[in-house]
Design a protein around this motif. Structure first.
Motif, PDB file in Angstrom:
ATOM      1  N   PRO A  45       0.837  -1.217   0.000  1.00 33.90           N
ATOM      2  CA  PRO A  45       0.000   0.000   0.000  1.00 33.90           C
ATOM      3  C   PRO A  45       0.860   1.250   0.000  1.00 33.90           C
ATOM      4  O   PRO A  45       1.862   1.322   0.711  1.00 33.90           O
ATOM      5  CB  PRO A  45      -0.789  -0.112   1.307  1.00 33.90           C
ATOM      6  CG  PRO A  45      -0.737  -1.558   1.670  1.00 33.90           C
ATOM      7  CD  PRO A  45       0.591  -2.057   1.161  1.00 33.90           C
ATOM      8  N   THR A  46       0.481   2.226  -0.797  1.00 37.64           N
ATOM      9  CA  THR A  46       1.269   3.464  -0.863  1.00 37.64           C
ATOM     10  C   THR A  46       0.967   4.327   0.348  1.00 37.64           C
ATOM     11  O   THR A  46      -0.139   4.322   0.887  1.00 37.64           O
ATOM     12  CB  THR A  46       0.917   4.256  -2.139  1.00 37.64           C
ATOM     13  OG1 THR A  46      -0.481   4.519  -2.131  1.00 37.64           O
ATOM     14  CG2 THR A  46       1.278   3.460  -3.368  1.00 37.64           C
ATOM     15  N   GLN A  47       1.944   5.035   0.804  1.00 38.83           N
ATOM     16  CA  GLN A  47       1.807   5.938   1.935  1.00 38.83           C
ATOM     17  C   GLN A  47       2.257   7.332   1.518  1.00 38.83           C
ATOM     18  O   GLN A  47       3.168   7.483   0.723  1.00 38.83           O
ATOM     19  CB  GLN A  47       2.652   5.460   3.125  1.00 38.83           C
ATOM     20  CG  GLN A  47       2.193   4.120   3.683  1.00 38.83           C
ATOM     21  CD  GLN A  47       3.019   3.718   4.886  1.00 38.83           C
ATOM     22  OE1 GLN A  47       3.999   4.377   5.215  1.00 38.83           O
ATOM     23  NE2 GLN A  47       2.615   2.638   5.538  1.00 38.83           N
ATOM     24  N   SER A  48       1.590   8.304   2.104  1.00 40.73           N
ATOM     25  CA  SER A  48       1.938   9.687   1.793  1.00 40.73           C
ATOM     26  C   SER A  48       3.147  10.110   2.609  1.00 40.73           C
ATOM     27  O   SER A  48       3.269   9.793   3.787  1.00 40.73           O
ATOM     28  CB  SER A  48       0.753  10.604   2.108  1.00 40.73           C
ATOM     29  OG  SER A  48       1.111  11.935   1.926  1.00 40.73           O
ATOM     30  N   SER A  58       7.834  14.761   0.866  1.00 39.12           N
ATOM     31  CA  SER A  58       7.953  14.679  -0.592  1.00 39.12           C
ATOM     32  C   SER A  58       6.810  15.381  -1.300  1.00 39.12           C
ATOM     33  O   SER A  58       6.840  15.528  -2.511  1.00 39.12           O
ATOM     34  CB  SER A  58       7.993  13.204  -1.035  1.00 39.12           C
ATOM     35  OG  SER A  58       6.773  12.560  -0.711  1.00 39.12           O
ATOM     36  N   LEU A  59       5.756  15.787  -0.561  1.00 40.05           N
ATOM     37  CA  LEU A  59       4.606  16.440  -1.165  1.00 40.05           C
ATOM     38  C   LEU A  59       4.847  17.945  -1.225  1.00 40.05           C
ATOM     39  O   LEU A  59       4.949  18.608  -0.202  1.00 40.05           O
ATOM     40  CB  LEU A  59       3.342  16.132  -0.344  1.00 40.05           C
ATOM     41  CG  LEU A  59       2.059  16.823  -0.814  1.00 40.05           C
ATOM     42  CD1 LEU A  59       1.672  16.355  -2.214  1.00 40.05           C
ATOM     43  CD2 LEU A  59       0.926  16.552   0.171  1.00 40.05           C
ATOM     44  N   ASP A  69       7.308  23.724   2.072  1.00 38.46           N
ATOM     45  CA  ASP A  69       7.729  23.315   3.419  1.00 38.46           C
ATOM     46  C   ASP A  69       7.707  24.455   4.443  1.00 38.46           C
ATOM     47  O   ASP A  69       7.237  24.257   5.569  1.00 38.46           O
ATOM     48  CB  ASP A  69       9.124  22.680   3.371  1.00 38.46           C
ATOM     49  CG  ASP A  69       9.091  21.281   2.759  1.00 38.46           C
ATOM     50  OD1 ASP A  69       7.966  20.746   2.612  1.00 38.46           O
ATOM     51  OD2 ASP A  69      10.156  20.745   2.418  1.00 38.46           O
ATOM     52  N   PRO A  70       8.146  25.666   4.119  1.00 34.82           N
ATOM     53  CA  PRO A  70       8.164  26.726   5.133  1.00 34.82           C
ATOM     54  C   PRO A  70       6.774  27.123   5.647  1.00 34.82           C
ATOM     55  O   PRO A  70       6.653  27.714   6.724  1.00 34.82           O
ATOM     56  CB  PRO A  70       8.826  27.905   4.406  1.00 34.82           C
ATOM     57  CG  PRO A  70       9.599  27.283   3.305  1.00 34.82           C
ATOM     58  CD  PRO A  70       8.800  26.101   2.871  1.00 34.82           C
ATOM     59  N   TRP A  71       5.741  26.811   4.888  1.00 34.32           N
ATOM     60  CA  TRP A  71       4.388  27.268   5.244  1.00 34.32           C
ATOM     61  C   TRP A  71       3.414  26.116   5.505  1.00 34.32           C
ATOM     62  O   TRP A  71       2.237  26.349   5.766  1.00 34.32           O
ATOM     63  CB  TRP A  71       3.841  28.155   4.129  1.00 34.32           C
ATOM     64  CG  TRP A  71       4.761  29.277   3.791  1.00 34.32           C
ATOM     65  CD1 TRP A  71       4.943  30.442   4.478  1.00 34.32           C
ATOM     66  CD2 TRP A  71       5.676  29.324   2.691  1.00 34.32           C
ATOM     67  NE1 TRP A  71       5.893  31.226   3.887  1.00 34.32           N
ATOM     68  CE2 TRP A  71       6.383  30.557   2.756  1.00 34.32           C
ATOM     69  CE3 TRP A  71       5.999  28.461   1.646  1.00 34.32           C
ATOM     70  CZ2 TRP A  71       7.358  30.919   1.853  1.00 34.32           C
ATOM     71  CZ3 TRP A  71       6.976  28.830   0.735  1.00 34.32           C
ATOM     72  CH2 TRP A  71       7.647  30.050   0.846  1.00 34.32           C
ATOM     73  N   ARG A  96      -1.235  26.329  -8.282  1.00 35.22           N
ATOM     74  CA  ARG A  96      -1.381  24.896  -8.538  1.00 35.22           C
ATOM     75  C   ARG A  96      -0.701  24.081  -7.437  1.00 35.22           C
ATOM     76  O   ARG A  96      -1.224  23.050  -7.008  1.00 35.22           O
ATOM     77  CB  ARG A  96      -0.780  24.555  -9.904  1.00 35.22           C
ATOM     78  CG  ARG A  96      -0.913  23.081 -10.276  1.00 35.22           C
ATOM     79  CD  ARG A  96      -0.493  22.843 -11.697  1.00 35.22           C
ATOM     80  NE  ARG A  96      -0.662  21.456 -12.065  1.00 35.22           N
ATOM     81  CZ  ARG A  96      -0.444  20.972 -13.272  1.00 35.22           C
ATOM     82  NH1 ARG A  96      -0.047  21.792 -14.240  1.00 35.22           N
ATOM     83  NH2 ARG A  96      -0.624  19.697 -13.539  1.00 35.22           N
ATOM     84  N   THR A  97       0.441  24.544  -6.981  1.00 32.02           N
ATOM     85  CA  THR A  97       1.141  23.832  -5.901  1.00 32.02           C
ATOM     86  C   THR A  97       0.295  23.831  -4.626  1.00 32.02           C
ATOM     87  O   THR A  97       0.158  22.813  -3.945  1.00 32.02           O
ATOM     88  CB  THR A  97       2.493  24.498  -5.623  1.00 32.02           C
ATOM     89  OG1 THR A  97       3.284  24.464  -6.813  1.00 32.02           O
ATOM     90  CG2 THR A  97       3.237  23.777  -4.502  1.00 32.02           C
TER      91      THR A  97
END
Length: 519
Positions: free
Chosen positions: A63-66, A70-71, A76-78, A119-120
């Motif tokens: 099973p894939t995990q988040s 990596s997302l 990352d700073p916010w 979009r990000t």
């Protein structure tokens, strides 16, 4: 930068292969002995992707995990701020929660160094909302419905009345236990439309449901109180008390709690209001409408494998009896008129009263079809057809202004009365001098006061057909038709008319008789 991001995204998509595609790559390599370059060309895959699957040794399902890191790493700073906003949304009303565009706007406004694309942000918000368990919808529970309870709701449908297409509403009362439903078509969904519909359905089925589930429409609910309470409008509270049923109101935004009636609203529209109904009298149509709905109960229930009509008998056994006294379904309002005796209701519909009522507070009576102006003794002064539709509208009964127009005949061309007259009569009045126009309008005002505006219209119709439009002829026609003793104009004798001798009289003989004396 944009090009590099696009290339990376396309490569990521190329790595996503179904298990059948992976097996095909391995078959081409191990059985047909094709090279990796040939397999990549044939399967439209990247060279490294083909090599990865050929070298793969473990084919167990994993099973894939988040992975938060990596997302959208650029965010990352916010991310902690975004996560907090999303978590706080769980305590906010559903329609006041953060959307992706709102998160993006806040990041731009609150952090000067923010430099990520919309979009990000959209990608991260969509994934994190699911991972954090923040959902806009609450899971629905299966509900149990008892016999004798029902649900009510309005639907929208067009109809053609006397050749004119109109947008209306229809109220549906559905019994979830049996899936039986009845409906009434109306011009709108105001209080009068609601009460008239419910009363008609109660009388048709011969009883009153014990409990009726409804939404929080402003016609019934003034205010939703924190904790589940409702402040109900007085008119609806009186109606419910008169018929002894218990109204139960939905939680805001929880239409699923009465999903049965919402489904029935669609069913009735598709099966009974297509094609667009056409009629000359709405009341007659509604009688036929109820008959159609009763005939529809011969179907089998979608789940219980019994006829709806048989199940509805169990609903009917639980109904309350109809009250002995009729309920006055009309609404009454106190309104204030302006200097022209006009008043406005619902912030957009303007009606006329009577010139005597200008700048006064008056009582009006409302039904789904009419707006009636009442005097101090509750006597009807003027009746309007009730206005519906979007945008401001005005209804003026010009008959009540006849006396004012007669006093000010010069104002006639600028009044709506001119538009209600036959063309020949309108043109003649416009061509009259003020004196002639005043005489005709005064006659019309007198007749309106005596017999009503229908008599005025009848007089005008006869005057047009008999070419009696001049003031003298119009007055003679009026007196011949509507007064007991017609007044005839003096007769002018011609010069050759023989002259009769003057006849003298002596009345003294009568004086002697009265005194008892004889000749």
């Amino acid at each position: 930068m944009v090009r590099n991001t696009t290339i990376a995204f396309e490569r990521a998509l190329s790595d996503m292969r179904t298990f059948e595609e992976i097996m095909e790559m391995r078959r081409l390599y191990y059985q047909e002995r094709l090279s990796i370059t040939e397999i990549a060309a044939r399967t439209h895959s990247d060279y490294k992707t083909v090599q990865k699957y050929i070298d793969q040794t473990n084919f167990s399902f994993t099973p894939t995990q988040s992975d938060d890191t990596s997302l959208c790493p650029k965010l990352d700073p916010w991310k902690s701020n975004i996560d907090k906003w999303l978590m706080d949304d769980q305590n906010a009303p559903r329609k006041q929660r953060h959307t992706a565009i709102r998160v993006f706007d806040r990041l731009k406004n609150e952090f000067s160094d923010f430099n990520c694309s919309y979009r990000t942000v959209t990608t991260y918000v969509g994934v994190r909302r699911k991972e954090l368990g923040v959902k806009n919808d609450v899971p629905h529970l299966p509900l149990i419905h008892h016999a004798g309870e029902c649900q009510g709701d309005f639907g929208a449908a067009d109809f053609i009345e006397n050749g004119v297409q109109k947008s209306g509403k229809y109220f549906v009362l559905e019994f979830p236990y049996s899936n039986c439903a009845f409906a009434q078509l109306k011009y709108g969904e105001n209080m009068e439309c609601l009460l008239e519909s419910m009363d008609a359905i109660f009388r048709f089925i011969g009883g009153v449901p014990r409990v009726i589930w409804l939404d929080n429409a402003s016609t019934m609910v003034h205010k939703v109180i924190y904790g589940g309470g409702r402040k109900i409008t007085e008119q609806f509270q009186r109606f419910a008390e008169h018929y002894h049923f218990i109204p139960v109101f939905m939680n805001p935004g929880s239409g699923n709690e009465k999903g049965g009636v919402e489904s029935k609203v669609g069913y009735i529209r598709r099966h009974m209001l297509v094609p667009i109904p056409e009629f000359t009298d709405l009341d007659e149509f509604n009688d036929h409408f109820l008959q159609l709905q009763e005939e529809d109960t011969g179907r089998y229930h979608y789940r219980k494998n019994r006829r709806i009509s048989d199940l509805f008998l169990e609903d009917m056994r639980e109904l309350l009896p109809l009250p002995e006294e009729d309920f006055d379904l009309a609404g009454y309002r106190v309104v204030k008129t302006d200097q022209t005796a006009l008043f406005t209701i619902d912030d957009k519909y303007t009606y006329s009263s009577h010139p005597d009522f200008r700048r006064k507070t008056i009582m009006i009576k409302l039904t789904s079809k009419t707006v009636t102006v009442l005097d101090e003794r509750n006597k009807e002064i003027v009746v309007h057809r009730r206005l519906y539709g979007e945008g401001p509208q005005t209804s003026i009964n010009w008959s009540t202004y006849l006396r004012v127009i007669a006093v000010k005949p010069r104002a006639f061309p600028n009044t709506g009365l001119a538009d209600h007259l036959p063309e020949e009569m309108r043109v003649f009045l416009l061509s009259c001098d003020n004196s002639g126009r005043r005489r005709i309008l005064t006659i019309m005002a007198d007749l309106n006061d005596q017999k009503g505006f229908d008599a005025v219209e009848d007089l005008i119709s006869k005057a047009v057909s008999m070419h009696a439009l001049e003031p003298d002829k119009f007055e003679m026609l009026y007196r011949r038709l509507y007064t007991e003793v017609p007044v005839f104009p003096p007769v002018t004798l011609s010069s050759d008319t023989p002259k009769a001798p003057h006849m003298s009289s002596d009345l003294s003989i009568y004086d002697d008789l009265l005194k008892g004396r004889k000749e």
